[in-house]
Design a protein around this motif. Structure first.
Motif, PDB file in Angstrom:
ATOM      1  N   MET A   1       0.857  -1.214   0.132  1.00 44.81           N
ATOM      2  CA  MET A   1      -0.010   0.082  -0.084  1.00 44.81           C
ATOM      3  C   MET A   1       0.929   1.280   0.179  1.00 44.81           C
ATOM      4  O   MET A   1       0.537   2.114  -0.770  1.00 44.81           O
ATOM      5  N   ALA A   2       2.064   1.073   0.703  1.00 46.46           N
ATOM      6  CA  ALA A   2       2.594   2.428   0.851  1.00 46.46           C
ATOM      7  C   ALA A   2       3.264   2.866  -0.415  1.00 46.46           C
ATOM      8  O   ALA A   2       3.497   4.050  -0.855  1.00 46.46           O
TER       9      ALA A   2
ATOM     10  N   PRO B   1      -5.228   9.321  -1.130  1.00 45.23           N
ATOM     11  CA  PRO B   1      -4.329  10.059  -0.384  1.00 45.23           C
ATOM     12  C   PRO B   1      -4.282   9.855   1.161  1.00 45.23           C
ATOM     13  O   PRO B   1      -3.235  10.282   1.606  1.00 45.23           O
ATOM     14  N   GLU B   2      -5.495   9.616   1.818  1.00 42.45           N
ATOM     15  CA  GLU B   2      -5.503   9.434   3.147  1.00 42.45           C
ATOM     16  C   GLU B   2      -4.504   8.390   3.668  1.00 42.45           C
ATOM     17  O   GLU B   2      -3.644   8.544   4.560  1.00 42.45           O
ATOM     18  N   VAL B   3      -4.366   7.150   2.838  1.00 38.72           N
ATOM     19  CA  VAL B   3      -3.648   6.293   3.193  1.00 38.72           C
ATOM     20  C   VAL B   3      -2.228   6.780   2.949  1.00 38.72           C
ATOM     21  O   VAL B   3      -1.222   6.292   3.845  1.00 38.72           O
TER      22      VAL B   3
ATOM     23  N   LEU C   1     -18.062   1.839  17.893  1.00 43.06           N
ATOM     24  CA  LEU C   1     -18.071   3.092  18.470  1.00 43.06           C
ATOM     25  C   LEU C   1     -16.519   3.698  17.976  1.00 43.06           C
ATOM     26  O   LEU C   1     -16.108   4.888  18.361  1.00 43.06           O
ATOM     27  N   LEU C   2     -15.697   2.889  17.547  1.00 44.74           N
ATOM     28  CA  LEU C   2     -14.368   3.283  16.811  1.00 44.74           C
ATOM     29  C   LEU C   2     -14.282   4.293  15.857  1.00 44.74           C
ATOM     30  O   LEU C   2     -14.891   4.082  14.636  1.00 44.74           O
ATOM     31  N   TYR C   3     -14.043   5.477  16.106  1.00 49.46           N
ATOM     32  CA  TYR C   3     -14.014   6.606  15.203  1.00 49.46           C
ATOM     33  C   TYR C   3     -12.882   7.434  15.525  1.00 49.46           C
ATOM     34  O   TYR C   3     -12.485   8.201  16.191  1.00 49.46           O
ATOM     35  N   SER C   4     -11.910   7.135  14.326  1.00 44.73           N
ATOM     36  CA  SER C   4     -10.505   7.988  14.640  1.00 44.73           C
ATOM     37  C   SER C   4     -10.642   9.217  13.706  1.00 44.73           C
ATOM     38  O   SER C   4     -11.434   9.392  12.377  1.00 44.73           O
ATOM     39  N   PRO C   5     -10.177  10.412  14.311  1.00 38.52           N
ATOM     40  CA  PRO C   5     -10.274  11.796  13.508  1.00 38.52           C
ATOM     41  C   PRO C   5      -9.499  11.491  12.353  1.00 38.52           C
ATOM     42  O   PRO C   5      -8.800  10.496  12.328  1.00 38.52           O
ATOM     43  N   PRO C   6      -9.729  12.115  11.379  1.00 40.25           N
ATOM     44  CA  PRO C   6      -9.076  11.962   9.943  1.00 40.25           C
ATOM     45  C   PRO C   6      -7.539  12.264  10.077  1.00 40.25           C
ATOM     46  O   PRO C   6      -6.954  13.404  10.756  1.00 40.25           O
ATOM     47  N   PHE C   7      -6.752  11.726   9.397  1.00 43.57           N
ATOM     48  CA  PHE C   7      -5.462  12.074   9.034  1.00 43.57           C
ATOM     49  C   PHE C   7      -5.147  13.299   7.883  1.00 43.57           C
ATOM     50  O   PHE C   7      -5.395  12.720   6.704  1.00 43.57           O
ATOM     51  N   ARG C   8      -4.973  14.302   8.243  1.00 42.29           N
ATOM     52  CA  ARG C   8      -5.082  15.351   7.320  1.00 42.29           C
ATOM     53  C   ARG C   8      -4.206  16.452   7.796  1.00 42.29           C
ATOM     54  O   ARG C   8      -4.072  16.672   9.080  1.00 42.29           O
TER      55      ARG C   8
ATOM     56  N   LEU D   1      -1.390   8.752   5.706  1.00 46.08           N
ATOM     57  CA  LEU D   1      -1.132   8.109   7.050  1.00 46.08           C
ATOM     58  C   LEU D   1       0.268   7.326   7.130  1.00 46.08           C
ATOM     59  O   LEU D   1       1.065   7.303   8.099  1.00 46.08           O
ATOM     60  N   LEU D   2       0.437   6.465   5.717  1.00 49.03           N
ATOM     61  CA  LEU D   2       1.893   5.963   5.725  1.00 49.03           C
ATOM     62  C   LEU D   2       3.115   6.748   5.373  1.00 49.03           C
ATOM     63  O   LEU D   2       4.145   6.241   5.350  1.00 49.03           O
ATOM     64  N   GLY D   3       2.994   8.110   5.333  1.00 49.78           N
ATOM     65  CA  GLY D   3       4.150   8.938   5.378  1.00 49.78           C
ATOM     66  C   GLY D   3       4.682   9.054   3.835  1.00 49.78           C
ATOM     67  O   GLY D   3       5.909   9.867   3.673  1.00 49.78           O
ATOM     68  N   THR D   4       3.976   8.435   2.675  1.00 49.91           N
ATOM     69  CA  THR D   4       4.626   8.993   1.518  1.00 49.91           C
ATOM     70  C   THR D   4       4.094  10.067   0.818  1.00 49.91           C
ATOM     71  O   THR D   4       4.481  10.551  -0.078  1.00 49.91           O
TER      72      THR D   4
END
Lengths: 431, 338, 412
Positions: free
Chosen positions: B262-263, B269-271, B331-338, B274-277
């Motif tokens: 994936m990386a 774009p969010e992935v 209930l798992l709800y992570s704020p977005p990586f942005r 997240l993965l720093g690329t």
């Protein structure tokens, strides 16, 4: 007259009778039984009751012990092998012996290090315990703490080496300066040692690879090894502190006397467990911010303070038992206070106190099990925590607790036997 | 300095006085190890296995943080703490973070000055009873003897529940889970109460788990999560976003198996962020760009961690329930990586 | 005159502070004071810095807030809405209770074992030696855990008493031994003053009557002594005394309508009667049997400390063996036995803090356990805990000093 008498007797035995055997009740095993077990009816009743108690104990434990299973990988398997018959499941010992002895995080391949340190402990203690051995062996005793530290914790040998060098430098300075005055020698020695340690502290980090054994943090120590380490370290550290406190309590200087009295009475007045709570939840707040002094060291500090107060009281008893003449004799020889203490008073007082000190040591060693309450994994902590909580061995109480009993009994009983032997040897009076 | 040298000479060499003002993140990096507080042993959440290796759900969070910060999931020093010692250990700096099924409550957050960095398990206090007792509801427990594992909010919840329902009970407080088990199995108490997840974990270790049931009542909300000291926001951010990264990874379908692929080849774009690329998220945290990738690579995403340690395939057998992704009704709800 | 005691009067040099015995102790004390003050200041500044860094403060306000948890053994009224302070008091009372009970039984065990160890009976003395060595050489915490485990695992649960095929039954239908504790019948008054069930007044009444009987018998004995001194004939007092002891109390109990509340299985547990909890029994028994081993050694040492000449002299006077023991040996042995005995009592009190291992709600478990956990006030709780034990042990030491002074050999 004599003639007539001689004739009135029909028969005179000319040879003496062979001695008749004593009555059955007065000889051999029967006599022993009568005297020792059935002297009176009450006594006989007691004997029967005791026999019954012994029978109860043996009939409960013997089948369990001899029918025990030594090889199995879990309690369920053990029960399968036993198949309903009574029997212990000692397989838990064969499988988890290493965790019981060394804790569950000490690296397996390094077990030889604490084991070697343990064996060397006997060699180091021998000249202290038995006075007949050559005095030269004491050199090894002096070296032992540093060797043991290096073996158990690992890391560069330079750390214990510098600690040792510090002591040697301090001692040399002390001997040099002691001729002028004890105080100068003492403070000079301490100062020199501190300077050496400070230098060592700057050097060692750069040479951490020198003769390094794999380092093991003290958090990874556990099991019976932890009890041993705490017991040995704290007793040996608390001896000098205890002597100082005892002398301080006898001092003529009111301030020093009261400091010692308050300290001793405070420590003796609270249970060890509260002091361990202090080590666990409070002491960290008293160190400079940012220094993470690890739990082992905090516990060592508190247990040492605890036992030094008790040892101080024992030594105070020894000091008080010395006749006043000894103090006066020292004074009349013109010895000053440190000389009098070192050469006359303390050698005698310590000799009197040895049995008491040994008692304190045994008590302290037993009390090291209390660290299991503050989440350290000593032998009891291992049993009550990881081993009993594991799926495999959930429910094997008697075997594990029995094992703990045996290892403690062996050590404590031998120490108390030694103490009794020593008491007999030191008893130079009443002859 | 002298003092610390003296200590150093006497004990572990690594006791040199650290700079007090430095942030926890810098401390951890300088030390090369993360000190993580865990329980003394609760199978599935944090317990040493037969080789002394720490395993479990909370342990995985510690390892993920270590992987993100230091690049090595094994660079963790696990500090077992009891209910009594955990807060002191954290407040005094003995541990850098506490991942020990600790409930997020107002007073702990505000009065005790800790910072909860999220919730890794939504739990609630439940009751376990032997089947033969024939009890089907906690409200039938009038007069029962209740074993409680102390040191968490359990005692208070229990007192509140019985008080609210006006029924009586007899509490038996117990320090460790192992002893609670012992007493419960021997019949010294009728009921064992602690967090429902803990009950399931405990029941899994029983010889006959089928003979015990969990009652339907869940008497409290127990959001369990990792926490750090108040006031060190950089470090709190690291822990918070590492946890969020694990949760987001599951949501986005990133797993330990496909993270490398994936990386390099993702179009999402969010992935990529997240993965720093793509983007600078890593350096904003003070970490390297592939921080989250390392955490996911070594520990797996939230779902994998759950399944491996406490999921339905394991002896503990917990279903996701509230702990499912929000997209699946959890209930798992992570704020977005942005 | 002054020149002989102060030959260098006026010319004070700095080195005299160390070398002159007149000043040296002052110097040393000043140094000690400064070092102590610096050390305390250092610790205090660290504490303050750490607390500031953690944003905490020292406050005892939590003692006044509701505790929120329940306790299973309370000697005073307590519920989960009571304050933390009250929870601590409950703990204190529980500590004192178990310490008191253990002191009594430990003395019984110890004296029995100590005397039996000196018995002529070989088997009994060996058995007692075995008991003493086994218990002295294994940590008390292990004993507490073992005895608690025995209680839990060997005694049946209340479930075993239920149903037609019950595997356990009550002793004489009065006592129930379960692994949750022992249930015994509890007395109550059916016609008591202040309503059914009886208020505390009834029990006070009972105590008043008993104390009255005590004084009455004393008076009778004193009168008998006087008559004996005057006439040489001692009047028989046995029946009078028995009557004084038993008649009033029986009458009172009859009037109040004494009755027994027998425990019965009800719901999950036995109800009614008095419950002696399992943790209390385990702790009580473990502490007694462990400390008993130490007391046995004290008793043995005390008896052996009485020189053989005393026994021989007493025998020569024609006293029988048990009178030799009770009139000659024991009174002298007590002088040696009592001081270590009291320090054993102190040890029991301190060791009762291990209650935490069995879940007994003593002060360590309430104030130092649940309250500490729930409020997070570690420093305050531990300080209060230490203060409590310190006060107790200082009280016991003070008592011991008074006793030692009164028992000192009065030499002329």
């Amino acid at each position: 007259m004599s003639d007539a008498h001689a004739h009135s007797v029909a028969f005179v035995r000319e040879t003496s009778l062979p001695p008749a055997p004593p009555p059955v009740a007065e000889t051999g095993i029967v006599k022993w039984l009568r005297e020792n077990l059935f002297a009176t009816w009450a006594n006989g009743l007691l004997t029967v009751a005791s026999l019954y108690v012994i029978y109860l104990i043996l009939s409960a434990t013997m089948p369990w012990f001899f029918n025990g299973v030594w090889i199995a990988s879990s309690l369920a398997e053990c029960r399968e092998i036993l198949d309903g018959t009574t029997g212990g499941c000692f397989a838990v010992l064969t499988e988890r012996w290493n965790q019981l002895l060394f804790g569950f995080t000490y690296p397996n391949e390094l077990y030889w290090r604490p084991s070697l340190a343990f064996v060397m402990l006997f060699a180091a203690l021998a000249p202290v315990l038995f006075f007949d051995l050559p005095r030269k062996l004491l050199i090894f005793t002096g070296l032992y703490p540093f060797i043991a530290y290096w073996l158990i914790w690992g890391g560069s040998i330079l750390v214990p080496l510098f600690a040792l060098v510090g002591f040697i430098v301090g001692y040399v300075v002390y001997v040099r300066l002691e001729k002028t005055s004890f105080a100068a020698g003492f403070f000079g020695g301490v100062g020199a040692a501190l300077v050496t340690w400070a230098i060592g502290g700057y050097i060692t980090p750069f040479l951490s690879g020198v003769l390094a054994l794999e380092a093991v943090p003290s958090r990874n120590m556990g099991g019976y090894m932890l009890n041993m380490m705490l017991g040995v370290t704290c007793v040996s550290l608390s001896l000098p502190i205890g002597i100082a406190l005892a002398l301080g309590r006898q001092s003529s200087m009111p301030l020093i006397k009261w400091i010692c009295v308050i300290f001793i009475e405070f420590v003796r007045g609270v249970p060890l467990i509260t002091l361990l709570f202090v080590a666990n939840v409070m002491l960290a707040y008293f160190f400079p911010p940012g220094t993470g002094v690890d739990l082992f060291l905090r516990v060592v500090i508190m247990i040492t303070l605890f036992s030094s107060a008790y040892i101080a009281e024992v030594i105070r008893g020894g000091l008080a038992a010395l006749p006043k003449g000894q103090y006066e004799a020292a004074d009349s020889l013109g010895l000053d206070y440190p000389q009098a203490m070192r050469l006359i008073i303390l050698p005698q007082a310590l000799k009197i106190s040895i049995p008491g000190i040994v008692n304190i040591a045994v008590g302290l060693f037993k009390d090291t099990t209390l660290v299991s309450v503050i989440s350290m994994f000593d032998i009891l902590g291992m049993i009550r925590g990881p081993i009993l909580a594991s799926t495999d061995w959930n429910g094997v109480y008697w075997e594990l607790l029995g094992f703990a009993c045996v290892v403690f009994f062996v050590v404590c009983y031998s120490i108390s036997q030694y103490s009794q032997w020593l008491e007999r040897r030191l008893a130079t009076d009443h002859r | 300095m002298k003092k610390s040298v003296l200590f150093g000479a006497l004990t572990v060499a690594g006791l040199a006085a650290g700079a007090a003002a430095a942030g926890t993140l810098d401390d951890v990096k300088a030390r090369g190890k993360l000190n993580c507080g865990v329980t003394t042993g609760l199978v599935g959440f944090a317990a040493p296995d037969a080789n002394g290796e720490w395993k479990g759900f909370d342990v995985a969070v510690c390892r993920a943080v270590a992987a993100a910060v230091l690049g090595d999931p094994s660079a963790v020093e696990f500090v077992p703490t009891t209910g009594k010692t955990r807060f002191t250990a954290l407040a005094s700096g003995e541990i850098d973070m506490l991942a020990r099924n600790t409930t997020w409550t107002f007073s702990r957050d505000v009065d005790l000055k800790f910072e909860f960095t999220g919730v890794n398990y939504y739990d609630g206090q439940g009751f376990m009873v032997p089947k033969e007792l024939g009890v089907s509801s906690a409200k039938d427990l009038d007069g029962a003897t209740v074993c409680i594992q102390t040191g968490t909010t359990t005692e208070l919840n229990l007192a509140d529940f019985f008080r609210a329902n006006n029924i009586s009970y007899e509490p038996v407080p117990i320090e460790t889970n192992a002893e609670a088990q012992q007493q419960y199995l021997a019949g010294a108490c009728d009921v064992y109460t602690t967090d429902a997840s803990g009950l399931a974990a405990t029941r899994a270790t029983f010889e006959n788990p089928g003979e015990h049931i969990l009652l339907p009542e869940i008497v409290s909300k127990e959001p369990l999560g990792p926490l750090v000291r108040h006031g060190d926001n950089e470090w709190a951010d690291v822990v918070r976003w590492t946890l969020n990264a694990l949760i987001t990874a599951e949501e986005l379908g990133v797993s330990s198996a496909n993270v490398a692929e994936m990386a390099s080849s993702t179009n999402n774009p969010e992935v990529a962020r997240l993965l720093g690329t793509e983007g600078e998220l890593g350096s904003m945290l003070g970490l390297e760009a592939d921080w989250a990738k390392r955490a996911i690579e070594t520990q797996g995403n939230y779902g994998e961690i759950f399944a491996k340690n406490i999921g339905e395939e394991t002896p503990i057998g917990l279903s996701r329930g509230l702990n499912a992704q929000w997209t699946d009704g959890g209930l798992l709800y992570s704020p977005p990586f942005r | 005159m002054s020149t002989t005691t102060d030959p260098q009067g006026g010319t004070f040099r700095l080195s005299m502070l160390l070398n002159d015995t007149r000043y040296r102790s002052m110097t040393l004390q000043a140094i000690a004071a400064i070092v102590l003050a610096l050390a305390l200041l250092y610790l205090y500044s660290n504490l303050a810095a750490n607390l500031r860094a953690a944003g905490l403060n020292i406050s005892f306000a939590f003692l006044g807030s509701p505790a929120g948890y329940d306790i299973n053994q309370t000697l005073i009224d307590y519920n989960s809405q009571s304050t933390n302070l009250r929870a601590a008091v409950v703990g204190v009372l529980n500590t004192l209770l178990v310490a008191f009970l253990a002191c009594v039984t430990a003395t019984v065990f110890g004296v029995l074992a100590g005397v039996l160890r000196l018995s002529n009976n070989w088997l009994v003395s060996k058995l007692m030696a075995f008991y003493v060595e086994i218990f002295r050489n294994i940590p008390v915490l292990i004993w507490i855990v073992i005895i608690f485990t025995i209680m839990i695992a060997v005694l049946p649960g209340p479930r075993a008493f239920r149903g037609d095929d019950a595997t356990s039954s009550m002793l004489f239908d009065l006592f129930a031994f379960t692994n949750r504790g022992v249930y015994v019948p509890g007395p109550y008054f059916t016609r008591g003053i202040g309503g059914e069930g009886g208020s505390i007044i009834n029990w006070l009444l009972v105590i008043v009557v008993l104390v009255g009987s005590l004084f009455a018998t004393r008076a009778v004995t004193a009168r008998a002594n006087n008559i004996q001194a005057a006439t040489g004939v001692r009047p028989k007092t046995l029946w009078t005394n028995l009557a004084i002891w038993f008649v009033p109390i029986i009458a009172l109990l009859f009037i109040l309508g004494l009755s027994w509340d027998v425990p019965a299985l009800k719901g999950f547990n036995f109800a009614g009667g008095i419950k002696v909890g399992g943790p209390l029994i385990a702790l009580w028994f473990a502490l007694s049997i462990y400390t008993g081993a130490f007391i046995a050694e004290n008793v043995r040492a005390g008896i052996q400390a009485v020189s053989k000449g005393q026994t021989e002299a007493a025998s020569a006077l024609g006293l029988r063996p048990n009178r030799v023991m009770s009139l000659v040996v024991l009174p002298q042995a007590l002088r040696v036995i009592i001081p270590p005995l009291i320090s054993q009592y102190l040890n029991i009190t301190k060791n009762s803090s291990l209650a935490i291992a069995v879940g007994y709600a003593d002060i360590t478990a309430t104030l130092g356990g649940i309250t500490l956990n729930q409020t997070g006030r570690a420093i305050e709780c531990v300080l209060l805990l230490m203060l409590f034990y310190l006060v107790i042990s200082l009280l016991i030491s003070a008592f011991m000093n008074v006793y030692n002074n009164s028992m000192k050999l009065k030499e002329r």
